[in-house]
Write a protein that holds these residues in place. Structure first.
Motif, short mmCIF file in Angstrom:
data_model
loop_
_atom_site.label_atom_id
_atom_site.label_comp_id
_atom_site.label_asym_id
_atom_site.label_seq_id
_atom_site.Cartn_x
_atom_site.Cartn_y
_atom_site.Cartn_z
N GLY A 1 0.58 -1.11 0.10
CA GLY A 1 -0.08 0.04 -0.05
C GLY A 1 0.71 1.35 -0.05
N ALA A 2 2.04 1.21 -0.36
CA ALA A 2 3.01 2.47 -0.19
C ALA A 2 2.74 3.34 -1.32
CB ALA A 2 4.26 1.78 -0.16
N ALA A 3 2.47 2.81 -2.29
CA ALA A 3 2.14 3.76 -3.37
C ALA A 3 0.80 4.64 -3.36
CB ALA A 3 1.79 2.90 -4.62
N THR A 4 0.04 4.13 -2.33
CA THR A 4 -1.23 5.04 -2.04
C THR A 4 -1.16 6.00 -1.10
OG1 THR A 4 -2.25 3.11 -0.76
CG2 THR A 4 -3.07 3.19 -3.11
N ARG A 5 0.12 5.57 -0.16
CA ARG A 5 0.25 6.48 1.01
C ARG A 5 0.36 7.98 0.72
NH1 ARG A 5 3.67 2.83 4.45
NH2 ARG A 5 2.04 1.22 5.11
N ARG A 6 0.05 8.79 1.60
CA ARG A 6 0.62 10.26 1.47
C ARG A 6 1.99 10.41 1.69
NH1 ARG A 6 -3.42 13.39 4.96
NH2 ARG A 6 -4.00 11.62 5.71
N ALA A 7 2.72 11.09 0.92
CA ALA A 7 4.24 11.30 0.80
C ALA A 7 4.96 11.72 2.41
CB ALA A 7 4.65 12.16 -0.02
N GLY A 8 4.02 12.53 3.04
CA GLY A 8 4.54 13.09 4.11
C GLY A 8 4.36 12.16 5.36
N LEU A 9 3.70 11.07 5.33
CA LEU A 9 3.20 10.36 6.48
C LEU A 9 3.84 8.79 6.34
CD1 LEU A 9 -0.54 11.36 6.89
CD2 LEU A 9 1.58 12.13 8.20
N THR A 10 5.08 8.77 5.55
CA THR A 10 5.68 7.49 5.30
C THR A 10 6.07 6.93 6.56
OG1 THR A 10 7.70 8.71 4.72
CG2 THR A 10 5.94 7.73 2.84
N GLY A 11 6.71 7.63 7.56
CA GLY A 11 7.29 7.26 8.46
C GLY A 11 6.58 7.19 10.06
N LEU A 12 5.22 7.83 9.66
CA LEU A 12 4.41 7.98 11.18
C LEU A 12 3.33 7.04 11.11
CD1 LEU A 12 4.09 11.94 11.10
CD2 LEU A 12 5.58 10.62 12.57
N GLN A 13 2.72 6.71 12.24
CA GLN A 13 1.74 5.98 12.31
C GLN A 13 0.38 7.00 12.63
OE1 GLN A 13 1.16 2.51 12.08
NE2 GLN A 13 3.31 2.58 11.08
N MET A 14 -0.70 6.87 12.00
CA MET A 14 -1.66 7.60 12.14
C MET A 14 -2.62 7.22 13.18
SD MET A 14 -2.46 9.24 8.58
CE MET A 14 -3.66 10.20 9.08
N ALA A 15 -3.40 7.98 14.37
CA ALA A 15 -4.22 7.40 14.96
C ALA A 15 -5.46 6.81 14.34
CB ALA A 15 -4.64 8.54 16.18
N HIS A 16 -6.18 5.84 14.94
CA HIS A 16 -7.69 5.36 14.30
C HIS A 16 -8.52 5.74 15.03
CE1 HIS A 16 -5.34 2.79 11.55
NE2 HIS A 16 -4.48 2.64 12.28
N HIS A 17 -8.44 6.73 15.92
CA HIS A 17 -9.57 7.17 16.89
C HIS A 17 -9.33 8.64 17.06
CE1 HIS A 17 -6.62 5.82 19.83
NE2 HIS A 17 -7.13 6.65 20.46
N VAL A 18 -10.50 9.28 17.54
CA VAL A 18 -10.11 10.71 17.87
C VAL A 18 -9.93 10.81 19.66
CG1 VAL A 18 -11.23 11.61 16.09
CG2 VAL A 18 -12.68 11.28 18.16
N ASN A 19 -9.44 11.71 19.96
CA ASN A 19 -9.04 11.92 21.45
C ASN A 19 -10.51 12.83 21.90
OD1 ASN A 19 -6.72 10.75 21.54
ND2 ASN A 19 -5.57 12.71 21.25
N ALA A 20 -10.97 12.24 23.14
CA ALA A 20 -12.15 12.71 23.75
C ALA A 20 -11.61 14.10 24.26
CB ALA A 20 -12.77 11.92 24.66
N LYS A 21 -12.42 15.30 24.22
CA LYS A 21 -12.09 16.47 24.43
C LYS A 21 -13.14 16.95 25.57
CE LYS A 21 -9.33 17.52 20.54
NZ LYS A 21 -9.71 16.25 19.82
N GLY A 22 -12.82 17.81 26.56
CA GLY A 22 -13.85 18.75 27.40
C GLY A 22 -14.69 17.68 27.97
N ALA A 23 -16.16 17.77 28.19
CA ALA A 23 -16.79 17.23 28.98
C ALA A 23 -17.01 15.74 28.60
CB ALA A 23 -18.31 18.11 28.80
N LYS A 24 -16.75 15.19 27.24
CA LYS A 24 -16.85 13.67 26.70
C LYS A 24 -15.76 13.14 27.80
CE LYS A 24 -18.22 12.52 22.87
NZ LYS A 24 -18.26 12.45 21.39
N GLU A 25 -14.55 13.79 27.73
CA GLU A 25 -13.42 13.25 28.53
C GLU A 25 -13.72 13.15 29.90
OE1 GLU A 25 -8.65 13.51 28.96
OE2 GLU A 25 -9.56 15.24 28.05
N ALA A 26 -14.29 14.26 30.51
CA ALA A 26 -14.53 14.37 32.03
C ALA A 26 -15.57 13.06 32.33
CB ALA A 26 -15.00 15.49 32.48
N ARG A 27 -16.62 12.91 31.50
CA ARG A 27 -17.71 11.87 31.70
C ARG A 27 -16.96 10.48 31.49
NH1 ARG A 27 -20.93 12.07 27.35
NH2 ARG A 27 -21.17 14.46 27.50
N LYS A 28 -16.07 10.33 30.77
CA LYS A 28 -15.34 9.15 30.72
C LYS A 28 -14.68 8.56 32.06
CE LYS A 28 -11.97 8.48 27.92
NZ LYS A 28 -10.71 7.65 28.19
N ASN A 29 -13.71 9.84 32.23
CA ASN A 29 -12.87 9.59 33.64
C ASN A 29 -13.55 9.78 34.99
OD1 ASN A 29 -11.12 9.03 31.48
ND2 ASN A 29 -10.32 10.89 31.48
#
Length: 126
Positions: free
Chosen positions: A35-63
């Motif tokens: 899949g290297a040909a379809t990857r973006r050039a700037g992100l070859t060495g990085l691993q992208m997150a597969h989920h978003v970080n909860a922010k604000g009240a959502k994180e407080a409710r979770k914790n």
């Protein structure tokens, strides 16, 4: 003279092969993965997150602290009103007409069938 020309033609063909190899290597993908040909050039060495970080009240409710003790689980509600403003909010009207606006000091401007009232008079060229 025949051997010298043969050697220069060999040198020429070797240099041509090396140049062709360098050009072919320049266009090869950076990663050997499929899949290297379809990857973006700037992100070859990085691993992208597969989920978003909860922010604000959502994180407080979770914790927030969980009810793990039996005393917490079986606790009865307090004898006082927890949200005293709920009853007050229900008595207040959402919209209330206070009175008519005094538009005598404003200038009436009509544009495209619509009427506007403005503090300053419209500019008219003389």
């Amino acid at each position: 003279s025949g051997a010298a020309s043969k050697q220069t033609s060999r040198m020429r063909s070797v240099l041509l092969a090396v140049a062709a190899l360098a050009v072919a290597e320049a266009f090869a993908p950076m990663c050997p993965t499929p899949g290297a040909a379809t990857r973006r050039a700037g992100l070859t060495g990085l691993q992208m997150a597969h989920h978003v970080n909860a922010k604000g009240a959502k994180e407080a409710r979770k914790n927030r602290p969980k009810k793990s003790c039996l005393s917490d689980i079986n606790r009865k509600p307090p004898p006082y009103d927890v949200e005293p403003m709920i009853a007050a909010r229900k008595t207040i009207k959402e919209y209330e007409k206070i009175g008519e606006a005094d538009v005598s000091a404003l200038f009436k401007i009509e544009k495209n069938g619509k009427v506007f009232y403005h503090v300053k008079a419209a500019f008219t060229s003389q």
